[in-house]
Structure formats: C-alpha cells, structure tokens
Design a protein around this motif. Structure first.
Motif, PDB file in Angstrom:
ATOM      1  N   ASP A  99      -1.842   0.287  -6.998  1.00  0.00           N
ATOM      2  CA  ASP A  99      -2.082   0.800  -8.343  1.00  0.00           C
ATOM      3  C   ASP A  99      -2.505  -0.495  -9.394  1.00  0.00           C
ATOM      4  O   ASP A  99      -2.721  -0.201 -10.548  1.00  0.00           O
ATOM      5  CB  ASP A  99      -0.733   1.484  -9.002  1.00  0.00           C
ATOM      6  CG  ASP A  99       0.407   0.500  -9.077  1.00  0.00           C
ATOM      7  OD1 ASP A  99       0.583  -0.634  -8.541  1.00  0.00           O
ATOM      8  OD2 ASP A  99       1.602   0.915  -9.746  1.00  0.00           O
ATOM      9  N   ARG A 142       6.629   1.780  -3.921  1.00  0.00           N
ATOM     10  CA  ARG A 142       5.805   0.171  -4.080  1.00  0.00           C
ATOM     11  C   ARG A 142       6.636  -0.610  -5.093  1.00  0.00           C
ATOM     12  O   ARG A 142       6.573  -1.676  -4.922  1.00  0.00           O
ATOM     13  CB  ARG A 142       4.460   0.765  -4.779  1.00  0.00           C
ATOM     14  CG  ARG A 142       4.523   1.431  -6.034  1.00  0.00           C
ATOM     15  CD  ARG A 142       2.743   1.904  -6.439  1.00  0.00           C
ATOM     16  NE  ARG A 142       2.901   2.287  -7.707  1.00  0.00           N
ATOM     17  CZ  ARG A 142       3.221   3.750  -8.205  1.00  0.00           C
ATOM     18  NH1 ARG A 142       3.612   4.724  -6.990  1.00  0.00           N
ATOM     19  NH2 ARG A 142       2.957   3.981  -9.330  1.00  0.00           N
ATOM     20  N   CYS A 173       0.143  -4.411  -5.869  1.00  0.00           N
ATOM     21  CA  CYS A 173      -0.004  -2.924  -5.397  1.00  0.00           C
ATOM     22  C   CYS A 173      -1.120  -2.179  -5.379  1.00  0.00           C
ATOM     23  O   CYS A 173      -1.947  -2.777  -6.152  1.00  0.00           O
ATOM     24  CB  CYS A 173       1.472  -1.974  -5.954  1.00  0.00           C
ATOM     25  SG  CYS A 173       2.883  -2.770  -5.577  1.00  0.00           S
ATOM     26  N   TYR A 211      -3.153   3.993 -12.201  1.00  0.00           N
ATOM     27  CA  TYR A 211      -2.882   4.162 -10.819  1.00  0.00           C
ATOM     28  C   TYR A 211      -3.769   3.359  -9.695  1.00  0.00           C
ATOM     29  O   TYR A 211      -3.704   3.276  -8.667  1.00  0.00           O
ATOM     30  CB  TYR A 211      -2.923   5.618 -10.455  1.00  0.00           C
ATOM     31  CG  TYR A 211      -2.062   6.495 -11.136  1.00  0.00           C
ATOM     32  CD1 TYR A 211      -0.538   6.372 -10.866  1.00  0.00           C
ATOM     33  CD2 TYR A 211      -2.566   7.559 -11.993  1.00  0.00           C
ATOM     34  CE1 TYR A 211       0.386   6.911 -11.400  1.00  0.00           C
ATOM     35  CE2 TYR A 211      -1.302   8.413 -12.623  1.00  0.00           C
ATOM     36  CZ  TYR A 211      -0.307   7.951 -12.509  1.00  0.00           C
ATOM     37  OH  TYR A 211       0.914   8.803 -13.223  1.00  0.00           O
ATOM     38  N   ASP A 266      -0.614  11.484  -3.607  1.00  0.00           N
ATOM     39  CA  ASP A 266      -1.153  11.241  -4.867  1.00  0.00           C
ATOM     40  C   ASP A 266       0.264  10.414  -5.578  1.00  0.00           C
ATOM     41  O   ASP A 266       1.193  10.793  -5.096  1.00  0.00           O
ATOM     42  CB  ASP A 266      -1.634  12.328  -5.652  1.00  0.00           C
ATOM     43  CG  ASP A 266      -2.859  12.824  -5.324  1.00  0.00           C
ATOM     44  OD1 ASP A 266      -3.685  12.031  -4.902  1.00  0.00           O
ATOM     45  OD2 ASP A 266      -3.176  13.815  -5.480  1.00  0.00           O
ATOM     46  N   PRO A 267       0.073   9.871  -6.599  1.00  0.00           N
ATOM     47  CA  PRO A 267       1.140   8.992  -7.317  1.00  0.00           C
ATOM     48  C   PRO A 267       1.796  10.278  -7.645  1.00  0.00           C
ATOM     49  O   PRO A 267       3.080   9.753  -8.154  1.00  0.00           O
ATOM     50  CB  PRO A 267       0.416   7.923  -7.952  1.00  0.00           C
ATOM     51  CG  PRO A 267      -0.952   8.495  -8.195  1.00  0.00           C
ATOM     52  CD  PRO A 267      -1.230   8.909  -7.019  1.00  0.00           C
ATOM     53  N   ILE A 293       3.271   4.164  -1.613  1.00  0.00           N
ATOM     54  CA  ILE A 293       2.714   5.011  -2.933  1.00  0.00           C
ATOM     55  C   ILE A 293       4.298   5.094  -3.664  1.00  0.00           C
ATOM     56  O   ILE A 293       4.273   4.421  -4.840  1.00  0.00           O
ATOM     57  CB  ILE A 293       2.343   6.247  -2.451  1.00  0.00           C
ATOM     58  CG1 ILE A 293       1.189   6.290  -1.495  1.00  0.00           C
ATOM     59  CG2 ILE A 293       2.123   7.218  -3.811  1.00  0.00           C
ATOM     60  CD1 ILE A 293       0.864   7.614  -0.899  1.00  0.00           C
ATOM     61  N   LEU A 321      -4.549   4.125  -6.156  1.00  0.00           N
ATOM     62  CA  LEU A 321      -3.511   5.041  -5.517  1.00  0.00           C
ATOM     63  C   LEU A 321      -4.318   6.452  -6.133  1.00  0.00           C
ATOM     64  O   LEU A 321      -4.783   6.603  -7.061  1.00  0.00           O
ATOM     65  CB  LEU A 321      -2.233   5.077  -6.329  1.00  0.00           C
ATOM     66  CG  LEU A 321      -1.259   3.952  -5.874  1.00  0.00           C
ATOM     67  CD1 LEU A 321      -0.068   4.101  -6.651  1.00  0.00           C
ATOM     68  CD2 LEU A 321      -1.186   4.204  -4.231  1.00  0.00           C
ATOM     69  N   CYS A 345       0.721  -1.155   0.012  1.00  0.00           N
ATOM     70  CA  CYS A 345      -0.109   0.113  -0.067  1.00  0.00           C
ATOM     71  C   CYS A 345       0.700   1.272   0.028  1.00  0.00           C
ATOM     72  O   CYS A 345       0.186   2.282   0.073  1.00  0.00           O
ATOM     73  CB  CYS A 345      -0.865  -0.066   1.016  1.00  0.00           C
ATOM     74  SG  CYS A 345      -2.126  -1.462   1.300  1.00  0.00           S
TER      75      CYS A 345
END
Length: 396
Positions: free
Chosen positions: A221, A202, A219, A237, A298-299, A199, A240, A197
């Motif tokens: 995403d 990962r 993951c 994503y 955020d990714p 970001i 994510l 989990c």
C-alpha cells in the motif's frame, strides 16, 4: 396487501465502461433503464452498488510493470529484495511481481505455508502433519519443500505457484531464491530490504520487521501512492486491490470514490425523488468451503459509500423469540407479539441473548459480499447491483 418479499438483489447490466466515461451517469441510466424494462421502481433506502473495477476503468487508473519497477527501484535502490507473504494469484499478484522483479537484481521470495493469507494452499495441512512439519517454527528451502511434498498444483487453477512465480521473476532478468516461513523476520537472514505483500496483516508485519532491525521496509500500500512516469496511483492503498489488466499492466484500486457515490445518489434523487444509498464494492468477505479460499483479496470490501451505510445491523433473532419469550403463542397472536418486540427493540442489542446468531458485521461488508456474489467475476455483464428491502424487517 401485505408485502411478502424481503431483500431482493438484482444484477444490472451496463455498457462496457472505458476510460473517461461518466461512471455516475452510466450507473444512474443503467438502473433506471432496468427499472423501466423490468417493471420495478426505486424506494427510499434501496442500495445501488457499483463494482470497483468499472470505477477504476473510468478513471483510467492503470500502471505498467515498468512504472511499478521504477517506484520499487526508487524506494529500495535495486540489489537484493525480500518479497514476503504474497498471495498466490495470477490475477491479483502476478503482474505486480513482474514489476517488482524489474526493479530488483535479486528477489528472495518468502511464501507463507501451508496457505497464503487468503487461503490458497501450497500444500494440505494434513500433509504437514504426516511429514512432522510445524509451519509455525520450521523454515523450508525450496528444495526441502520439493523433497517433502513434490510439485503441488492449486485446487482451482491447476498452477504450481512456486514454479510460476519463479519463472515470472527470472523472465525479467532477476535472480530468485524461494524460502517458506511464517515468521516475517526469517527474511532478515537473507536481506534487510523487504517488501511486505500481505494485505490485512501488513501493519503488524512491518512493525515486527522494523523492530528486528530491517533497513528498508515498505508494504504494497506504499507502492504507487503517487503517479510514477505517468502512471495511475492510489494514495491510500497503492498496489493493494489491483488486478491484472494486460501481460504488462495492472488496474489499480479506484481512487477518490467519495464524489462518485455522492453524484450517483444526487442524480437518482433528482430523477426519482427517492433517497437511495450508494456504495463502491470490491471483493466480498466470505470463505469457499471446498478450496478454503477467503475471498477478500482487496484491502477493504468498500472503498466508499454514502453515510446511510455506516454502522452495523441491530437485529433480533426471530426463532429465539418464538422459542423463548413467546413460546406459548401461535398464529396471529405470535406474529403481533414478535412485531411489537421488533418495533420497540433497543437501539443497541450488543451482548443480549435475543441477538445471538445475528451477524454484527459492518453493513458495507455484508451488502458488498451480497453484491459480489450477485455480480460475479465472469461474463454476467452486471457491474451494478440494486439491493432492495435490505433495511426492512418483519414489521415492514
């Protein structure tokens, strides 16, 4: 007359956006209405930025906890699931965790400590030193953590996240065990089915787990990359970048944002004759000095932007020039010398002393951070930001 104002960032108010709305048209109308109301005009290379939240809302890109659960169960088959390195957030992860719990029979929740990936602390680093705990080698059970540090509440939210996440999981009829470790491979002592989990780290986490013999690793995403039972999705994503929408649903990160920024750019060109740059932005990339929280949950800062926002700044340091190359000059002579230097600067100043102390980050990360701070996350009602003069310099 010489222009004496540099960069200006304006929050632009907009209507409340609902699913199915034409977000490009709303953005264009809102910017032009604000310009007429406030008496300013657009210029070439202005930047119009729109927050990802309203783009996703217009797209209707949502998922329920039951839809998340269905994807989790399809990928892991139920049973015991290791959920590792989540961030500590009621907005960002709690509803995701609820969906994950509905798709498993038992969760072994492994938290990083003293803080999560983006700086939310479970315990102060000084407290670890006082107790002689090494977070890079020591693995703690929940009981050991409580015996050492008691119940710790988050600086800003006042939430004890261990207790909060446990209650969320058990409320879904799922068993839970909590451990604390910063080595992702610790989870394999409990289960070989793992959901990563984190970001920004990962890919490394997944690689280490697979090399260590994990059976099934995904993951965030990789969850909801396709619609599940009528849900929204994000092909790139997954979960994510999602946010809590209701007590049983999340708003996903927006998808297919390229056509959105292109449409806004084209509509503004047609109506004003000005070529503006456009971007969709989410979290800015900055750190809070009090809570030690790094904002970027955020990714990416920007999932889509027009080509003119590609790259990094290429700037010289004015004070360096004033104190070194032109230390013997003053007044208008100094101004002209620095202006001439800027006009004739090299296209790539990487590594040169004259650029030291500038910020060679991606333009979209810098501008997106400015926009995030301008629009805020509360009740300002300005999901659109107009940035003017960002590409100006001392000579303009």
């Amino acid at each position: 007359m010489e222009r004496l104002v540099g960069t200006v960032s304006r929050g632009i108010r907009a209507p409340i956006v609902r699913q199915g709305d034409d977000i490009a048209q709303i953005v264009v109308d809102s910017v032009l209405n604000a310009a007429e109301s406030e008496g300013f005009s657009l210029r070439d290379r202005d930047v119009v930025a729109v927050t990802e939240a309203v783009v996703a809302r217009a797209q209707g890109n949502y998922a329920t906890t039951q839809q998340i659960a269905a994807d989790i169960r399809a990928k892991f088959g139920g049973g015991t699931l290791g959920v590792i390195f989540p961030i500590l957030s009621r907005n960002r992860f709690a509803m995701c965790l609820k969906g994950i719990a509905k798709g498993a029979d038992k969760i072994v929740l492994m938290l990083s400590y003293p803080a999560d990936e983006v700086g939310n602390h479970l315990v102060d680093l000084d407290a670890l030193d006082e107790k002689g705990i090494n977070p890079w080698t020591d693995v703690l059970t929940e009981q050991q953590f409580r015996d050492l540090f008691g119940y710790q509440r988050h600086t800003f939210t006042g939430v004890d996240y261990i207790e909060y996440y446990k209650e969320l999981i058990t409320s879904c009829g799922c068993q839970v065990e909590v451990i604390l470790s910063n080595d992702c491979r610790t989870i394999l002592q409990h289960t070989d089915n793992v959901l990563c989990c984190d970001i920004h780290s990962r890919a490394r986490t997944k690689r280490l787990l697979q090399k260590a013999g994990a059976k099934t690793v995904y993951c965030l995403d990789e969850i909801l990359t396709q619609p599940v039972d009528g849900s929204g999705c994000n092909e790139t994503y997954g979960l994510l970048g999602s946010n809590k929408a209701t007590e049983e649903s999340v708003k996903l990160f927006p998808r297919d944002c390229g056509p959105v920024v292109e449409a806004i750019q084209q509509k503004l060109l047609e109506r004003t004759g000005k070529h503006v740059e456009v971007m969709v932005y989410g979290d800015g990339a900055f750190k809070d000095p009090v809570g030690k929280i790094w904002e970027l949950a955020d990714p990416v800062v920007s999932p889509a932007y027009t080509p003119g926002l590609e790259g990094q700044p290429n700037e010289v340091k004015l004070k360096y020039l004033a104190d070194n190359d032109f230390a013997d000059l003053q007044g208008e002579e100094l101004k002209e010398a620095i202006s001439a230097y800027i006009r004739n600067k090299e296209e790539d100043l990487t590594g040169q002393m004259v650029s030291q102390g500038t910020t060679p980050r991606q333009l979209t990360d810098l501008i997106g951070s400015l926009c995030d701070l301008t629009s805020g996350s509360g009740d300002k009602g300005t999901p659109i930001v107009l940035v003017q003069g960002y590409f100006d310099n001392y000579t303009k």
